[in-house]
Each structure stands twice: as C-alpha cells, then as structure tokens.
Write a protein that holds these residues in place. Sequence first.
Motif, PDB file in Angstrom:
ATOM      1  N   ASP A  35     -10.215   4.132   1.602  1.00 12.87           N
ATOM      2  CA  ASP A  35      -9.763   3.741   2.937  1.00 12.87           C
ATOM      3  C   ASP A  35      -9.909   4.912   3.899  1.00 12.87           C
ATOM      4  O   ASP A  35      -9.620   6.055   3.557  1.00 12.87           O
ATOM      5  CB  ASP A  35      -8.298   3.299   2.887  1.00 12.87           C
ATOM      6  CG  ASP A  35      -8.092   2.176   1.891  1.00 12.87           C
ATOM      7  OD1 ASP A  35      -8.665   1.101   2.104  1.00 12.87           O
ATOM      8  OD2 ASP A  35      -7.370   2.383   0.895  1.00 12.87           O
ATOM      9  N   THR A  36     -10.358   4.608   5.097  1.00 13.27           N
ATOM     10  CA  THR A  36     -10.501   5.648   6.106  1.00 13.27           C
ATOM     11  C   THR A  36      -9.132   6.155   6.548  1.00 13.27           C
ATOM     12  O   THR A  36      -8.237   5.369   6.862  1.00 13.27           O
ATOM     13  CB  THR A  36     -11.268   5.108   7.330  1.00 13.27           C
ATOM     14  OG1 THR A  36     -12.560   4.692   6.900  1.00 13.27           O
ATOM     15  CG2 THR A  36     -11.406   6.182   8.396  1.00 13.27           C
ATOM     16  N   THR A  37      -8.974   7.467   6.541  1.00 19.20           N
ATOM     17  CA  THR A  37      -7.750   8.106   7.026  1.00 19.20           C
ATOM     18  C   THR A  37      -8.082   8.848   8.313  1.00 19.20           C
ATOM     19  O   THR A  37      -9.051   9.612   8.354  1.00 19.20           O
ATOM     20  CB  THR A  37      -7.212   9.114   5.986  1.00 19.20           C
ATOM     21  OG1 THR A  37      -6.995   8.433   4.749  1.00 19.20           O
ATOM     22  CG2 THR A  37      -5.909   9.732   6.468  1.00 19.20           C
ATOM     23  N   THR A  38      -7.317   8.623   9.366  1.00 19.14           N
ATOM     24  CA  THR A  38      -7.571   9.280  10.649  1.00 19.14           C
ATOM     25  C   THR A  38      -6.333  10.051  11.085  1.00 19.14           C
ATOM     26  O   THR A  38      -5.210   9.537  11.004  1.00 19.14           O
ATOM     27  CB  THR A  38      -7.957   8.249  11.734  1.00 19.14           C
ATOM     28  OG1 THR A  38      -9.127   7.536  11.308  1.00 19.14           O
ATOM     29  CG2 THR A  38      -8.250   8.942  13.055  1.00 19.14           C
ATOM     30  N   ARG A  39      -6.534  11.273  11.517  1.00 16.95           N
ATOM     31  CA  ARG A  39      -5.445  12.126  12.003  1.00 16.95           C
ATOM     32  C   ARG A  39      -5.823  12.716  13.358  1.00 16.95           C
ATOM     33  O   ARG A  39      -6.981  13.021  13.616  1.00 16.95           O
ATOM     34  CB  ARG A  39      -5.184  13.278  11.025  1.00 16.95           C
ATOM     35  CG  ARG A  39      -4.725  12.851   9.638  1.00 16.95           C
ATOM     36  CD  ARG A  39      -3.252  12.462   9.639  1.00 16.95           C
ATOM     37  NE  ARG A  39      -2.780  12.168   8.292  1.00 16.95           N
ATOM     38  CZ  ARG A  39      -2.812  10.968   7.736  1.00 16.95           C
ATOM     39  NH1 ARG A  39      -3.293   9.942   8.419  1.00 16.95           N
ATOM     40  NH2 ARG A  39      -2.365  10.775   6.506  1.00 16.95           N
TER      41      ARG A  39
END
Length: 395
Positions: A237-241
């Motif tokens: 899953d793409t994780t964005t910060r």
Amino acid sequence: MIEKQQKIKGEETAVLVGLIQKEQTQEQVYEYLDELAFLAETAGAQTVRKFTQKLPHPDSRTFVGKGKLEEIKTYVSGKKIDLVIFDDELTGSQITNIEKELGVKTIDRSDLILDIFARRARTAQAKVQVELAQYQYLLPRLKGMWKHLERQGGGIGTRGPGETEIETDRRIVKDKISLLRKRLAEIDKQSFTQRKERGELIRVSLVGYTNVGKSTLMNVLSKSDVFAENKLFATLDTTTRKIVFENTPFLLSDTVGFIRKLPHHLVESFKSTLDEVREADILLHVVDASHPQYEDQIGVVNKTLQELKAFEKPILTIFNKMDLYEEKNFDEWLEDEVKQEILLELREKWERATDHNCVFISALERKNIDALRELILSKVRDMYQVRYPYKTVYF
C-alpha cells in the motif's frame, strides 16, 4: 464464488525449475532462480534444490523435457518435497500434466508472487487489487487446471441453458472479475479525490526494485514508522507523508517495489497504486548498491517507468546500502587509499550516467543522509519555481 486456497502454507520444502532459453545465459537463469528462492522464502517455503535445462523453447505439455521431468521426479520422490516452483508462467494444462507426473503441488512464478501479495495486502484497496489479479490469472487456466470448482449456491438459476460445468465456472469467474473491477473503480475514485485534496504541494515518490530499502529510507526522511523488513514486497500500500525541509514542504510517497517478470495482471490491477508514480513531480530511484546485479535491477525499474510513462520525470538515483557494499567488496587487508579509489570510481561512473543526479548513502546506518536531504531540497525548490513560482517567496 470460487474458493482460492493459499498456495504456500509455510514451512514447506520446495525445488525450483528454470529454463535456459535462447538469448539467456546459465548465469542469468541462476540469478533468476536465486531471486525465486527469495520469493519462496518470503512466502514461507525453504528451497532445497534448483533444476535448470537448456531448451530453445518450453515443452508445450510439461514445460521441461521428458528426461528433465524424470530427473525432478526421482529427486522429489526420494525427498520430502512439498512444492515445485517454475520460474516462468505455466498454462493450466502444463500444471495439470506436471502435477500428474510428479505427484507434488506445482505453481509458477506469477502464482507465487500473487500468493505473497495476498499475504501482504492490508487495506481494502490492496485486497481488492490482489483478488482481481488472482481471478484474472485463474481465468485462462480454468480448463486445464480444474476438474471441478466449488461454488456457493447451486440449483435453479445458477446455470445457463446448455452450459457445461467448465462454462459455468468461467462465467462465475468473469462475473467476479467484473464485480471486483467496479469495486476497485469506486476505491480509485476515492483515492483520486484524496490525491487532489493534497493541495499545491510538490509530490515526491520513492521507486525502485523490491527490497532495496525504500521503506527504511522513508522512515529516515519522514521520521515516521513505516513497516520495513528484509523480505520482498514488504510494502504493498502506498504510504504518503508530509515532509518539511528548511521551511519547504512536500509530499513523500513510498510505493510497491518492482521486480522482473512481474505478472501483467498485477501491474494492471495495481494501476491506482502506481498512479502515485505517474502523478509524482520528482522520483527518487532507490538502488541496492550491495546487490551483485544492481545494474540489471536499475534496468528493470527504468523499463517499468517507461511503461508507466514516468521515465521523463526528474529522477534522483539513490544508491543505498553502501555499508553492505563495502562489507561485501572490501576485505580487512585492503588499504584505505585503494578503498577510496574504488568508491571514487563508482561515484564518478554514476555521476556521468545520471548527469550528477545521484547520491550514495546507507539508510540503515544514517550515512550521508544530510547530503541526500540537500539534493532533495534543491530539486523540490527547483520544481516549485517551475510549477508554482508565486509560492517560492515563502521558501
């Protein structure tokens, strides 16, 4: 609904089979089998033997030749082997024929990767993407693989006029694929809306071969706790910060790793996850410098980026795991001057190849991270200047 059983149940023993076809060397195929062994380990199986055969093209009935299959059968029957894994895609009839000859469960590389993805899927989106890919993989193999598939329901209304059992099974799978595509389209629409709501921030995506340290680097740069381990496809899953370097904000995303021979259905079903790469302003291509075939891995990633029409974006190549590189390539008696010369030659080689858009680090040991931050900051500010020139006064 057709039940899809988990292919590998853990703590199984496996033998691997690869074909040396034209335009392939024995060394290349051994390298592919090493990666297949790592995939099997990730899924919970232990590799005990590798078989290869040189053929101009696969045997249409059993993929390998009769003599090689007999050799595998002799080995399998004499040992406690639970699983045979082929490094290339098999047809349904090939799987049936091989299992009949060997008497052992047989899968191919695509099925193994799908099994790993199914284990790793955590979010609703990833689960639907994997399930869709599994049914797309299953559909063309129904006739060859299955004599009977269990279905929910039955009786009146479950079979069309004149349908055979296999036609009914095929219809069920097609209906399931259609349903999953609709569900995925709804999730994709929500994901697209979420990406649009992120505002006018420069978007940076980590890309690279699987297991090169993207998630570890994500943790270092964002000071967050993203799941990372030494196994293939730790991140699905793409994780964005949101990151802020010297008052300059941007979004950093960690995406699924690439791999050679990645099943087409997975690429197709993971389109929305890969949209993070397509829509990114800057790509950080992370490379495992300690891997003996890291240049081939760079080629696989570049080819995938070209297929995604993302190769023309600004790319910063990050050579990670330099601590392991030195550990593998430098012995204790090597003089420091020689070590520095080797490292300088490596750096100069890739500075020429990337037009000075590269940096050498160790994310795990936090080595040269400041230099990496400076390069990322420079690229992000340049992109703001181009994309949102009115915002740069704030930075």
